[in-house]
Design an enzyme around this catalytic site. Structure first.
Site, PDB file in Angstrom:
ATOM      1  N   LYS A   1       0.831  -1.206   0.000  1.00 50.30           N
ATOM      2  CA  LYS A   1       0.000   0.000   0.000  1.00 50.30           C
ATOM      3  C   LYS A   1       0.869   1.261   0.000  1.00 50.30           C
ATOM      4  O   LYS A   1       2.049   1.214   0.351  1.00 50.30           O
ATOM      5  CB  LYS A   1      -0.934  -0.033   1.219  1.00 50.30           C
ATOM      6  CG  LYS A   1      -1.943  -1.186   1.148  1.00 50.30           C
ATOM      7  CD  LYS A   1      -2.983  -1.102   2.257  1.00 50.30           C
ATOM      8  CE  LYS A   1      -4.032  -2.204   2.113  1.00 50.30           C
ATOM      9  NZ  LYS A   1      -5.143  -2.063   3.072  1.00 50.30           N
TER      10      LYS A   1
ATOM     11  N   TYR B   1     -12.398  -2.589  -4.035  1.00 45.03           N
ATOM     12  CA  TYR B   1     -13.031  -2.495  -2.713  1.00 45.03           C
ATOM     13  C   TYR B   1     -14.563  -2.473  -2.805  1.00 45.03           C
ATOM     14  O   TYR B   1     -15.218  -1.909  -1.929  1.00 45.03           O
ATOM     15  CB  TYR B   1     -12.519  -1.263  -1.968  1.00 45.03           C
ATOM     16  CG  TYR B   1     -11.106  -1.425  -1.420  1.00 45.03           C
ATOM     17  CD1 TYR B   1     -10.708  -2.594  -0.768  1.00 45.03           C
ATOM     18  CD2 TYR B   1     -10.174  -0.401  -1.532  1.00 45.03           C
ATOM     19  CE1 TYR B   1      -9.425  -2.747  -0.262  1.00 45.03           C
ATOM     20  CE2 TYR B   1      -8.878  -0.543  -1.020  1.00 45.03           C
ATOM     21  CZ  TYR B   1      -8.520  -1.717  -0.385  1.00 45.03           C
ATOM     22  OH  TYR B   1      -7.251  -1.869   0.127  1.00 45.03           O
TER      23      TYR B   1
ATOM     24  N   PHE C   1     -15.872   4.446   6.151  1.00 49.25           N
ATOM     25  CA  PHE C   1     -14.460   4.734   5.870  1.00 49.25           C
ATOM     26  C   PHE C   1     -14.100   4.561   4.391  1.00 49.25           C
ATOM     27  O   PHE C   1     -12.930   4.699   4.026  1.00 49.25           O
ATOM     28  CB  PHE C   1     -13.560   3.843   6.728  1.00 49.25           C
ATOM     29  CG  PHE C   1     -13.804   2.358   6.560  1.00 49.25           C
ATOM     30  CD1 PHE C   1     -13.225   1.650   5.509  1.00 49.25           C
ATOM     31  CD2 PHE C   1     -14.639   1.673   7.436  1.00 49.25           C
ATOM     32  CE1 PHE C   1     -13.451   0.289   5.344  1.00 49.25           C
ATOM     33  CE2 PHE C   1     -14.879   0.304   7.274  1.00 49.25           C
ATOM     34  CZ  PHE C   1     -14.286  -0.386   6.225  1.00 49.25           C
TER      35      PHE C   1
ATOM     36  N   ARG D   1      -2.128 -14.820   3.354  1.00 43.13           N
ATOM     37  CA  ARG D   1      -3.050 -14.241   4.348  1.00 43.13           C
ATOM     38  C   ARG D   1      -2.529 -14.463   5.766  1.00 43.13           C
ATOM     39  O   ARG D   1      -2.631 -13.591   6.626  1.00 43.13           O
ATOM     40  CB  ARG D   1      -4.454 -14.851   4.215  1.00 43.13           C
ATOM     41  CG  ARG D   1      -5.240 -14.378   3.020  1.00 43.13           C
ATOM     42  CD  ARG D   1      -5.701 -12.944   3.100  1.00 43.13           C
ATOM     43  NE  ARG D   1      -6.778 -12.720   4.049  1.00 43.13           N
ATOM     44  CZ  ARG D   1      -7.474 -11.587   4.129  1.00 43.13           C
ATOM     45  NH1 ARG D   1      -7.208 -10.563   3.319  1.00 43.13           N
ATOM     46  NH2 ARG D   1      -8.432 -11.452   5.020  1.00 43.13           N
TER      47      ARG D   1
ATOM     48  N   THR E   1      -6.631  -7.697   9.898  1.00 42.89           N
ATOM     49  CA  THR E   1      -6.758  -6.396   9.249  1.00 42.89           C
ATOM     50  C   THR E   1      -6.221  -5.266  10.120  1.00 42.89           C
ATOM     51  O   THR E   1      -5.487  -4.393   9.651  1.00 42.89           O
ATOM     52  CB  THR E   1      -8.242  -6.130   8.900  1.00 42.89           C
ATOM     53  OG1 THR E   1      -8.719  -7.209   8.080  1.00 42.89           O
ATOM     54  CG2 THR E   1      -8.410  -4.808   8.169  1.00 42.89           C
TER      55      THR E   1
ATOM     56  N   ARG F   1       1.411  -7.236   9.408  1.00 37.90           N
ATOM     57  CA  ARG F   1       0.651  -6.133  10.026  1.00 37.90           C
ATOM     58  C   ARG F   1       0.954  -6.039  11.523  1.00 37.90           C
ATOM     59  O   ARG F   1       1.015  -4.940  12.081  1.00 37.90           O
ATOM     60  CB  ARG F   1      -0.848  -6.333   9.758  1.00 37.90           C
ATOM     61  CG  ARG F   1      -1.222  -6.045   8.293  1.00 37.90           C
ATOM     62  CD  ARG F   1      -2.612  -6.538   7.985  1.00 37.90           C
ATOM     63  NE  ARG F   1      -3.096  -6.094   6.673  1.00 37.90           N
ATOM     64  CZ  ARG F   1      -4.197  -6.551   6.099  1.00 37.90           C
ATOM     65  NH1 ARG F   1      -4.929  -7.488   6.715  1.00 37.90           N
ATOM     66  NH2 ARG F   1      -4.582  -6.110   4.922  1.00 37.90           N
TER      67      ARG F   1
ATOM     68  N   ASN G   1      -2.454  -0.428   6.661  1.00 41.57           N
ATOM     69  CA  ASN G   1      -1.998  -1.726   7.179  1.00 41.57           C
ATOM     70  C   ASN G   1      -1.066  -2.478   6.222  1.00 41.57           C
ATOM     71  O   ASN G   1      -1.109  -3.695   6.122  1.00 41.57           O
ATOM     72  CB  ASN G   1      -3.197  -2.573   7.617  1.00 41.57           C
ATOM     73  CG  ASN G   1      -4.204  -2.760   6.511  1.00 41.57           C
ATOM     74  OD1 ASN G   1      -3.961  -2.343   5.378  1.00 41.57           O
ATOM     75  ND2 ASN G   1      -5.312  -3.396   6.813  1.00 41.57           N
TER      76      ASN G   1
ATOM     77  N   HIS H   1      -2.228  -5.344   0.959  1.00 39.45           N
ATOM     78  CA  HIS H   1      -3.457  -6.060   0.614  1.00 39.45           C
ATOM     79  C   HIS H   1      -3.058  -7.470   0.220  1.00 39.45           C
ATOM     80  O   HIS H   1      -2.035  -7.669  -0.441  1.00 39.45           O
ATOM     81  CB  HIS H   1      -4.173  -5.407  -0.573  1.00 39.45           C
ATOM     82  CG  HIS H   1      -5.194  -6.321  -1.183  1.00 39.45           C
ATOM     83  ND1 HIS H   1      -6.464  -6.460  -0.665  1.00 39.45           N
ATOM     84  CD2 HIS H   1      -5.113  -7.204  -2.220  1.00 39.45           C
ATOM     85  CE1 HIS H   1      -7.123  -7.382  -1.366  1.00 39.45           C
ATOM     86  NE2 HIS H   1      -6.327  -7.844  -2.317  1.00 39.45           N
TER      87      HIS H   1
ATOM     88  N   GLU I   1      -8.644 -10.720  -8.878  1.00 38.76           N
ATOM     89  CA  GLU I   1      -7.787  -9.564  -8.569  1.00 38.76           C
ATOM     90  C   GLU I   1      -6.541  -9.560  -9.451  1.00 38.76           C
ATOM     91  O   GLU I   1      -6.089  -8.500  -9.890  1.00 38.76           O
ATOM     92  CB  GLU I   1      -7.422  -9.577  -7.082  1.00 38.76           C
ATOM     93  CG  GLU I   1      -8.635  -9.270  -6.207  1.00 38.76           C
ATOM     94  CD  GLU I   1      -8.355  -9.337  -4.709  1.00 38.76           C
ATOM     95  OE1 GLU I   1      -7.242  -9.724  -4.310  1.00 38.76           O
ATOM     96  OE2 GLU I   1      -9.271  -8.981  -3.935  1.00 38.76           O
TER      97      GLU I   1
HETATM   98  P1  IDP Z   1      -8.302  -7.179   4.573  1.00 42.55           P
HETATM   99  O1  IDP Z   1      -7.397  -6.174   3.912  1.00 42.55           O
HETATM  100  O2  IDP Z   1      -7.714  -7.689   5.857  1.00 42.55           O
HETATM  101  O3  IDP Z   1      -8.739  -8.272   3.639  1.00 42.55           O
HETATM  102  P2  IDP Z   1     -10.961  -6.005   4.238  1.00 42.55           P
HETATM  103  O4  IDP Z   1     -12.109  -6.202   5.162  1.00 42.55           O
HETATM  104  O5  IDP Z   1     -11.024  -6.663   2.893  1.00 42.55           O
HETATM  105  O6  IDP Z   1      -9.623  -6.401   5.028  1.00 42.55           O
HETATM  106  O7  IDP Z   1     -10.793  -4.437   4.046  1.00 42.55           O
HETATM  107  C1  IDP Z   1      -9.967  -3.933   3.041  1.00 42.55           C
HETATM  108  C2  IDP Z   1      -9.172  -2.776   3.612  1.00 42.55           C
HETATM  109  O8  IDP Z   1     -10.084  -1.751   4.043  1.00 42.55           O
HETATM  110  C3  IDP Z   1      -8.360  -3.092   4.862  1.00 42.55           C
HETATM  111  O9  IDP Z   1      -7.098  -3.682   4.566  1.00 42.55           O
HETATM  112  C4  IDP Z   1      -8.225  -1.735   5.487  1.00 42.55           C
HETATM  113  O10 IDP Z   1      -7.214  -0.961   4.835  1.00 42.55           O
HETATM  114  C5  IDP Z   1      -9.572  -1.118   5.197  1.00 42.55           C
HETATM  115  N1  IDP Z   1     -10.511  -1.324   6.313  1.00 42.55           N
HETATM  116  C6  IDP Z   1     -11.208  -2.452   6.606  1.00 42.55           C
HETATM  117  N2  IDP Z   1     -11.983  -2.288   7.691  1.00 42.55           N
HETATM  118  C7  IDP Z   1     -11.760  -1.027   8.109  1.00 42.55           C
HETATM  119  C8  IDP Z   1     -12.278  -0.231   9.208  1.00 42.55           C
HETATM  120  O11 IDP Z   1     -13.106  -0.696  10.010  1.00 42.55           O
HETATM  121  N3  IDP Z   1     -11.810   1.040   9.321  1.00 42.55           N
HETATM  122  C9  IDP Z   1     -10.915   1.567   8.438  1.00 42.55           C
HETATM  123  N4  IDP Z   1     -10.409   0.876   7.391  1.00 42.55           N
HETATM  124  C10 IDP Z   1     -10.820  -0.406   7.232  1.00 42.55           C
HETATM  125 MG    MG Z   2      -9.872  -8.093   1.915  1.00 41.54          MG
END
Ligand code: IDP
Ligand code: MG
Length: 169
Positions: free
Chosen positions: A25, A65, A73, A101, A107, A118, A128, A131, A142
């Site tokens: 990222k 996304y 957010f 993963r 996350t 992370r 974080n 991705h 993807e």
């Molecule tokens: P992941 O990256 O662990 O798969 P996802 O739920 O797919 O998580 O969310 C994608 C990205 O969106 C996360 O990596 C993070 O950057 C952001 N994100 C997810 N949930 C939140 C939240 O509750 N607050 C702020 N950003 C979030």
């Molecule tokens: Mg995800």
């Protein structure tokens, strides 16, 4: 040999190599952590089948996304993914999606286990570091979104015997 489609098994089908998408990222490039994070994947034994820098835009992020559309957010997440280029990687290995993963961790960086990327490199739920595709189906979609077929390389057999036992690949 000819190009492999993203995430298709190698042609012999004996090799159950899987491919997954990782994005480093913008926060990772801005913090000059790209090499360190790439090194973690390399040291694990994942093979880099594709890698490039990209400036993301609204269109690709809306698709990437889509599962988060409507979240409060969503706007700042998209903005944060456009502040700098990202590094897009296609990583390859047996069970690569689940392995990546696992290395990536939860996350939220504050909750992610120490030893995960992370858990070791961030304090944020959003900034974080990486991705990582969350299923083989997501990885296939993807990889098609972020790479042209000719940007993903057939790495052949050269190092597989060092990475796996004969009956694993
Ligand atoms: P992941 O990256 O662990 O798969 P996802 O739920 O797919 O998580 O969310 C994608 C990205 O969106 C996360 O990596 C993070 O950057 C952001 N994100 C997810 N949930 C939140 C939240 O509750 N607050 C702020 N950003 C979030
Ligand atoms: Mg995800």
């Amino acid at each position: 040999m000819g190009m492999l489609c993203p995430n298709l098994r190698h042609k012999t089908d004996k090799r159950m190599l899987e491919r997954t998408l990782v994005l480093l990222k913008p926060c990772t490039l801005e913090r000059a952590l790209a090499g360190e994070i790439i090194g973690r994947f390399e040291r694990k034994g994942l093979r880099i089948a594709g890698m490039k820098m990209m400036q993301l835009d609204d269109e690709i992020l809306d698709a990437h996304y889509a599962h988060l559309k409507g979240k409060p957010f969503f706007g700042i997440l998209k903005a944060s993914m456009m502040t700098s280029p990202v590094v897009a990687m296609c990583l390859e290995g047996v069970d690569a999606v689940a392995v990546v993963r696992g290395i990536t961790g939860d996350t939220n960086g504050r909750k992610a286990a120490p030893g995960t990327i992370r858990g070791d490199y961030c304090m944020s739920n959003q900034q974080n570091i990486v991705h990582a595709s969350d299923s083989p189906e997501a990885a296939e979609a993807e990889l098609k979104r972020f790479f042209c077929p000719e940007e993903i390389f057939d790495l052949g057999d050269t190092n597989l015997a060092r990475l796996y036992a004969a009956d694993e690949v």
